[in-house]
Design an enzyme around this catalytic site. Structure first.
Site, short mmCIF file in Angstrom:
data_model
loop_
_atom_site.label_atom_id
_atom_site.label_comp_id
_atom_site.label_asym_id
_atom_site.label_seq_id
_atom_site.Cartn_x
_atom_site.Cartn_y
_atom_site.Cartn_z
N HIS A 22 0.77 -1.16 -0.15
CA HIS A 22 -0.03 0.05 0.17
C HIS A 22 0.95 1.24 0.01
O HIS A 22 0.79 2.14 0.84
CB HIS A 22 -0.93 0.15 1.27
N ASN A 75 -7.28 -6.13 -4.80
CA ASN A 75 -8.35 -5.40 -5.21
C ASN A 75 -8.38 -3.81 -5.36
O ASN A 75 -8.99 -3.17 -6.20
CB ASN A 75 -9.40 -5.40 -4.08
N HIS A 76 -7.25 -3.34 -5.03
CA HIS A 76 -6.71 -1.71 -5.33
C HIS A 76 -6.44 -1.60 -6.76
O HIS A 76 -6.83 -0.65 -7.35
CB HIS A 76 -5.81 -1.33 -4.25
#
Length: 272
Positions: A22, A75-76
């Site tokens: 992230h 999913n991002h």
């Protein structure tokens, strides 16, 4: 995407697997320093969600250009592709595309893309167009062979949708399913949702915690559902590596980034 499954034979390498980064390129570098990572002798595989929330999404996507780095789609990354679906097809940014923060992609940390947009000519940067192609090529599954050991990497979990459970009532996709998808280059459309978004296994930890291995599914590294730094949770052949890197700070070291050596199972963590 050329093939939803990538197979790698890495018998001559030391292989590390890392959880959801992230955008915390800083924490990833701390981990690589801990193991004296050698790009010529080592390989790093990520469980997806390279981007969003942290400050270094661009640096993470640039890693996809390196021959020692691989990542499945998270999913991002999927939200990214859906947000830019019109742009990918037409090359044009819709009017007022970046004015609202309510879209799931922007709301969940995708605001970094605004820096790659030129309002004056209504275009994304050349670098951004390269990122689109890199993300489109990210597979849903990576299968790795090292000598006589096999493991898989996915983003969330390998649960079958109810309607796709086979006659033996397997609740999970197996190595044989991944192999079939690789051979055919096709993956059931309804299989991607749980692989990208599923959380039922981790949410059932108290019920499943004594079931470490699931017959027919090799060790499968995944992320998506964060759990604070500590012992890696293993359930139904899944090894959950997401320990909330984007939540980590100097004031909160209960969260961080976790990486494992896929052969020795040695764990490394970085926080701050």
């Amino acid at each position: 995407m050329n093939n939803p499954v990538v197979k790698l034979n890495l018998s001559d390498k030391v292989v590390y697997v890392v959880g959801d980064v992230h955008g915390r390129f800083d924490l990833l570098n701390k981990l690589l320093d801990q193991v004296n990572f050698d790009p010529c002798a080592n390989v790093l595989i990520a469980c997806g969600d390279l981007i969003d929330r942290g400050e270094h999404s661009v640096e993470m996507l640039n890693l996809l250009k390196q021959n020692y780095f691989y990542s499945v789609r998270g999913n991002h990354e999927q939200l990214f592709l859906e947000f830019f679906e019109h742009y990918i097809k037409s090359g044009m940014i819709e009017e007022n595309k970046f004015l609202s923060d309510e879209d799931p992609f922007i709301f969940n940390g995708g605001g970094w893309v605004k820096k790659l947009y030129s309002k004056s000519n209504n275009k994304m940067s050349i670098e951004f167009d390269e990122f689109i192609q890199l993300i489109k090529q990210m597979p849903f599954v990576i299968c790795v062979e090292i000598a006589d050991k096999r493991f898989n990497v996915i983003h969330a979990q390998a649960t079958r949708p109810l309607k796709l459970r086979d006659k033996e009532e397997n609740i999970l996709w197996l190595d044989s399913d991944f192999d079939h998808w690789y051979e055919t280059g096709l993956m059931p459309e309804c299989a991607t949702n749980n692989i990208l978004w599923g959380r039922t296994i981790m949410h059932s930890y108290q019920m499943l915690r004594d079931i470490k291995i699931y017959k027919g599914l090799s060790d499968t590294y995944c992320g998506h559902t964060p759990y604070h730094i500590g012992a890696i949770r293993k359930l139904l052949s899944h090894n959950f590596l997401d320990t909330g890197a984007y939540l980590s700070s100097k004031k909160n070291n209960h969260w961080g980034l976790t990486m494992v050596n896929a052969i020795t199972n040695e764990k490394y963590v970085a926080a701050g």
